[in-house]
Write a protein that holds these residues in place. Structure first.
Motif, PDB file in Angstrom:
ATOM      1  N   GLY A 216       0.883  -1.243  -0.029  1.00 51.17           N
ATOM      2  CA  GLY A 216       0.108  -0.047   0.110  1.00 51.17           C
ATOM      3  C   GLY A 216       1.097   1.099  -0.093  1.00 51.17           C
ATOM      4  O   GLY A 216       0.681   2.307  -0.783  1.00 51.17           O
ATOM      5  N   PHE A 217       1.799   1.153   0.714  1.00 45.97           N
ATOM      6  CA  PHE A 217       2.759   2.341   0.787  1.00 45.97           C
ATOM      7  C   PHE A 217       3.458   2.605  -0.383  1.00 45.97           C
ATOM      8  O   PHE A 217       3.724   3.955  -0.960  1.00 45.97           O
ATOM      9  N   ARG A 218       3.629   1.631  -1.259  1.00 45.29           N
ATOM     10  CA  ARG A 218       4.661   1.601  -2.483  1.00 45.29           C
ATOM     11  C   ARG A 218       3.617   2.208  -3.375  1.00 45.29           C
ATOM     12  O   ARG A 218       3.956   3.146  -4.341  1.00 45.29           O
ATOM     13  N   TYR A 219       2.429   1.863  -3.390  1.00 45.02           N
ATOM     14  CA  TYR A 219       1.473   2.560  -4.374  1.00 45.02           C
ATOM     15  C   TYR A 219       1.245   3.904  -4.036  1.00 45.02           C
ATOM     16  O   TYR A 219       1.128   4.538  -4.994  1.00 45.02           O
ATOM     17  N   MET A 220       0.958   4.467  -2.756  1.00 45.17           N
ATOM     18  CA  MET A 220       1.143   5.873  -2.543  1.00 45.17           C
ATOM     19  C   MET A 220       2.252   6.518  -2.967  1.00 45.17           C
ATOM     20  O   MET A 220       2.229   7.751  -3.587  1.00 45.17           O
ATOM     21  N   ARG A 221       3.588   6.129  -2.634  1.00 41.73           N
ATOM     22  CA  ARG A 221       4.665   6.699  -3.013  1.00 41.73           C
ATOM     23  C   ARG A 221       4.920   6.935  -4.462  1.00 41.73           C
ATOM     24  O   ARG A 221       5.385   7.835  -4.965  1.00 41.73           O
ATOM     25  N   ALA A 222       4.592   5.956  -4.907  1.00 45.59           N
ATOM     26  CA  ALA A 222       4.587   5.852  -6.775  1.00 45.59           C
ATOM     27  C   ALA A 222       3.537   6.965  -7.160  1.00 45.59           C
ATOM     28  O   ALA A 222       3.648   7.144  -8.776  1.00 45.59           O
ATOM     29  N   ARG A 223       2.506   7.374  -6.747  1.00 46.21           N
ATOM     30  CA  ARG A 223       1.543   8.219  -7.354  1.00 46.21           C
ATOM     31  C   ARG A 223       1.261   9.454  -6.336  1.00 46.21           C
ATOM     32  O   ARG A 223       0.477   9.378  -5.283  1.00 46.21           O
ATOM     33  N   GLY A 224       2.013  10.638  -6.457  1.00 47.83           N
ATOM     34  CA  GLY A 224       2.025  11.632  -5.670  1.00 47.83           C
ATOM     35  C   GLY A 224       0.616  12.286  -5.747  1.00 47.83           C
ATOM     36  O   GLY A 224       0.320  13.003  -4.837  1.00 47.83           O
ATOM     37  N   HIS A 225       0.014  12.245  -6.892  1.00 49.45           N
ATOM     38  CA  HIS A 225      -1.256  12.939  -6.975  1.00 49.45           C
ATOM     39  C   HIS A 225      -2.383  12.063  -6.018  1.00 49.45           C
ATOM     40  O   HIS A 225      -3.239  12.805  -5.356  1.00 49.45           O
ATOM     41  N   VAL A 226      -2.081  11.046  -5.700  1.00 49.49           N
ATOM     42  CA  VAL A 226      -2.941  10.165  -4.672  1.00 49.49           C
ATOM     43  C   VAL A 226      -2.537  10.707  -3.401  1.00 49.49           C
ATOM     44  O   VAL A 226      -3.666  10.810  -2.561  1.00 49.49           O
ATOM     45  N   ALA A 227      -1.280  10.760  -3.123  1.00 47.41           N
ATOM     46  CA  ALA A 227      -0.882  11.247  -1.765  1.00 47.41           C
ATOM     47  C   ALA A 227      -1.526  12.480  -1.648  1.00 47.41           C
ATOM     48  O   ALA A 227      -1.754  12.858  -0.445  1.00 47.41           O
ATOM     49  N   ALA A 228      -1.482  13.551  -2.637  1.00 49.30           N
ATOM     50  CA  ALA A 228      -1.861  14.850  -2.347  1.00 49.30           C
ATOM     51  C   ALA A 228      -3.403  15.001  -1.986  1.00 49.30           C
ATOM     52  O   ALA A 228      -3.928  15.702  -1.171  1.00 49.30           O
ATOM     53  N   LEU A 229      -4.239  13.981  -2.580  1.00 49.50           N
ATOM     54  CA  LEU A 229      -5.609  13.887  -2.395  1.00 49.50           C
ATOM     55  C   LEU A 229      -5.836  13.262  -0.712  1.00 49.50           C
ATOM     56  O   LEU A 229      -6.641  13.977   0.012  1.00 49.50           O
ATOM     57  N   ARG A 351      -8.311   0.121  -1.868  1.00 48.14           N
ATOM     58  CA  ARG A 351      -9.171   1.304  -1.191  1.00 48.14           C
ATOM     59  C   ARG A 351      -9.060   1.172   0.119  1.00 48.14           C
ATOM     60  O   ARG A 351      -9.085   2.390   0.786  1.00 48.14           O
ATOM     61  N   GLY A 352      -9.258   0.009   0.761  1.00 51.51           N
ATOM     62  CA  GLY A 352      -9.175   0.036   2.184  1.00 51.51           C
ATOM     63  C   GLY A 352      -8.003   0.579   2.791  1.00 51.51           C
ATOM     64  O   GLY A 352      -8.200   1.316   3.705  1.00 51.51           O
ATOM     65  N   ARG A 353      -6.960   0.431   2.239  1.00 52.20           N
ATOM     66  CA  ARG A 353      -5.677   0.792   2.881  1.00 52.20           C
ATOM     67  C   ARG A 353      -5.665   2.327   2.709  1.00 52.20           C
ATOM     68  O   ARG A 353      -5.145   3.021   3.576  1.00 52.20           O
ATOM     69  N   ILE A 354      -6.006   2.809   1.651  1.00 47.33           N
ATOM     70  CA  ILE A 354      -5.773   4.224   1.181  1.00 47.33           C
ATOM     71  C   ILE A 354      -6.740   5.093   2.051  1.00 47.33           C
ATOM     72  O   ILE A 354      -6.326   6.004   2.843  1.00 47.33           O
ATOM     73  N   PHE A 355      -7.842   4.497   2.318  1.00 50.81           N
ATOM     74  CA  PHE A 355      -8.732   5.275   3.198  1.00 50.81           C
ATOM     75  C   PHE A 355      -8.741   5.470   4.607  1.00 50.81           C
ATOM     76  O   PHE A 355      -9.159   6.248   5.465  1.00 50.81           O
ATOM     77  N   ALA A 356      -8.171   4.097   4.874  1.00 50.87           N
ATOM     78  CA  ALA A 356      -7.791   3.660   6.141  1.00 50.87           C
ATOM     79  C   ALA A 356      -6.510   4.703   6.908  1.00 50.87           C
ATOM     80  O   ALA A 356      -6.549   5.514   7.797  1.00 50.87           O
ATOM     81  N   VAL A 357      -5.614   4.886   5.879  1.00 50.12           N
ATOM     82  CA  VAL A 357      -4.598   5.631   6.137  1.00 50.12           C
ATOM     83  C   VAL A 357      -5.017   7.320   6.225  1.00 50.12           C
ATOM     84  O   VAL A 357      -4.625   7.883   6.870  1.00 50.12           O
ATOM     85  N   GLU A 358      -5.710   7.546   5.200  1.00 50.36           N
ATOM     86  CA  GLU A 358      -6.477   8.815   5.016  1.00 50.36           C
ATOM     87  C   GLU A 358      -6.951   9.138   6.421  1.00 50.36           C
ATOM     88  O   GLU A 358      -7.082  10.453   6.969  1.00 50.36           O
ATOM     89  N   LEU A 359      -7.869   8.423   6.682  1.00 44.11           N
ATOM     90  CA  LEU A 359      -8.586   8.659   8.192  1.00 44.11           C
ATOM     91  C   LEU A 359      -7.533   8.833   9.333  1.00 44.11           C
ATOM     92  O   LEU A 359      -7.818   9.631   9.991  1.00 44.11           O
TER      93      LEU A 359
END
Length: 434
Positions: A216-229, A351-359
């Protein structure tokens, strides 16, 4: 046909999910006003309320990464039902808090309940794209936000009245019952609620969830626009002490008939109304194109800041309520638009990991802001009005950062969408190759 009416009439799974969410959130806001009133009545301390807000935020930051792994591994529908049942039982523990010496129990109950919410909320947010089409996604999230906001307005206002007239225990029982009713409605949904493209990894390490977290963190790191959101809501959380501030304005600045709960209820009700109409109005004006949604985020930060500055000088409760309403008009835009953009961008299996980290990010930022707000109000000698001015000004920081990010978004757009599609279809492509 109106898109909001259409999705509720034709999409049974979303309708059931929506009804369950609405009922549980109504109970939540009854409970919130009652808990804050309980702490203020038993301790008289803004810091006590600040710690309760931290207790309601911090467990999500701690549990969030693990919850994200679970949400992406198991049946999300069953997970939501289990979380609702656990929360319903836990909330009944608040009935035992009757004296100042028992206040610790309220913190324990709420921390455990919020830990269960750390599993429920990412599962619910990740589920919405599974029960809606792309065209339904914006109306679905707008309805979910509007329901949260309407229940805030109704639950906080009526909850404040019920607490003042019938007592706090009635509000606690209503909240517990709302979770059981929510679990029933979610149990009636029928859809494929197991995350797609779930990868099985054997061995002890896989049981810990560490490989999933790393992925999950590799996915986020590779996509700066996702991290920004993902940081949009955290930017709001940096000034999240405004939520504590509303309780203090209700108690110290604008009490209604000498009642702490009633004053809090009016301001929280105004917050709910503003949050309900914000995304609906902006969707009508801007439509639902991703580019338009992104462009609205920066101005929304400044809108929140300006109207919290207005709160600092509000002469009456009703002027204060208007300021809060308009501030959270902008706040809801941040919340809904960033959620929709992430749902459009992120593949189901992440999605679960992205929204959990966002929260986790927003709760961590809100915890720090709430603690600072309570400290300055109780020990720093700051007045509620001074605090409102400081927090309002702070919204300029994430607003300015977002405008800079948004101005550079073209480069991200060129590579973002293909990457998202490739990941979403990765397993299918592998099968074709074989």
């Amino acid at each position: 046909m109106n898109p909001y009416v259409a999705i509720l009439r034709t999409n049974r799974n979303f309708r059931l999910l929506f009804i369950g969410q609405t009922i549980s959130q109504l109970g939540d806001w009854f409970n919130t006003v009652a808990v804050f009133a309980l702490l203020l009545d038993l301790t008289g301390s803004a810091t006590a309320v600040a710690w309760m807000m931290i207790v309601q935020f911090l467990p999500v930051a701690v549990v969030g990464p693990v919850a994200g792994v679970v949400v992406d591994r198991v049946d999300r529908r069953r997970l939501m039902i289990a979380a609702d049942l656990v929360r319903g039982v836990l909330i009944l523990g608040l009935l035992l808090v009757r004296e100042r010496e028992q206040v610790w129990l309220a913190y324990v109950v709420m921390s455990l309940s919020v830990s269960a919410s750390a599993f429920f909320e990412p599962a619910r947010t990740a589920t919405i794209p599974n029960v809606t089409s792309d065209a339904e996604l914006m109306p679905a999230n707008t309805l979910a936000s509007a329901a949260w906001s309407a229940m805030l307005a109704i639950g906080a206002s009526v909850g404040g009245l019920v607490t003042a007239v019938a007592g706090r225990n009635v509000a606690f029982v209503i909240n517990a019952a709302s979770f059981f009713v929510s679990a029933f409605f979610i149990s009636q949904t029928r859809y494929n609620s197991t995350p797609s493209s779930t990868r099985r990894v054997d061995g002890f390490l896989a049981l810990t969830g560490i490989p999933d977290l790393v992925e999950g963190f590799r996915y986020m790191r590779a996509r700066g626009h996702v991290a920004a959101l993902m940081f949009v809501k955290a930017g709001w959380g940096l000034a999240g002490g405004v939520l504590l501030l509303l309780t203090i304005f209700g108690q110290r600045v604008f009490p209604v008939g000498g009642s702490t709960a009633a004053g809090i209820g009016v301001l929280y009700g105004a917050r709910g109304i503003g949050a309900a109409i914000g995304p609906i109005a902006l969707r009508w004006i801007l439509g639902q194109q991703p580019k338009s949604l992104r462009r609205a985020i920066g101005p929304a930060y400044f809108m929140v800041g300006v109207f919290y500055l207005m709160l600092a000088w509000a002469p009456t409760l009703w002027v204060a309520a208007i300021a809060v309403l308009l501030a959270h008009f902008g706040g809801a835009i941040l919340w809904v638009f960033s959620t929709v953009l992430l749902q459009l961008e992120v593949p189901d299996r992440f999605r679960g990991r992205i929204f959990a980290v966002e929260l986790a990010l927003v709760t961590l930022a809100s915890s720090a802001s709430s603690y600072w707000t309570g400290y300055e109000l109780d020990r720093g000698g700051w007045s509620p009005r001074t605090m409102a001015f400081a927090l309002g000004a702070m919204f300029c920081v994430p607003g300015t950062l977002w405008l800079i990010i948004e101005s550079r978004w073209k480069e991200a757009d060129m590579v973002a969408q293909p990457a998202a599609i490739d990941l979403a279809d990765e397993d299918a492509l592998e099968d074709r190759i074989r």
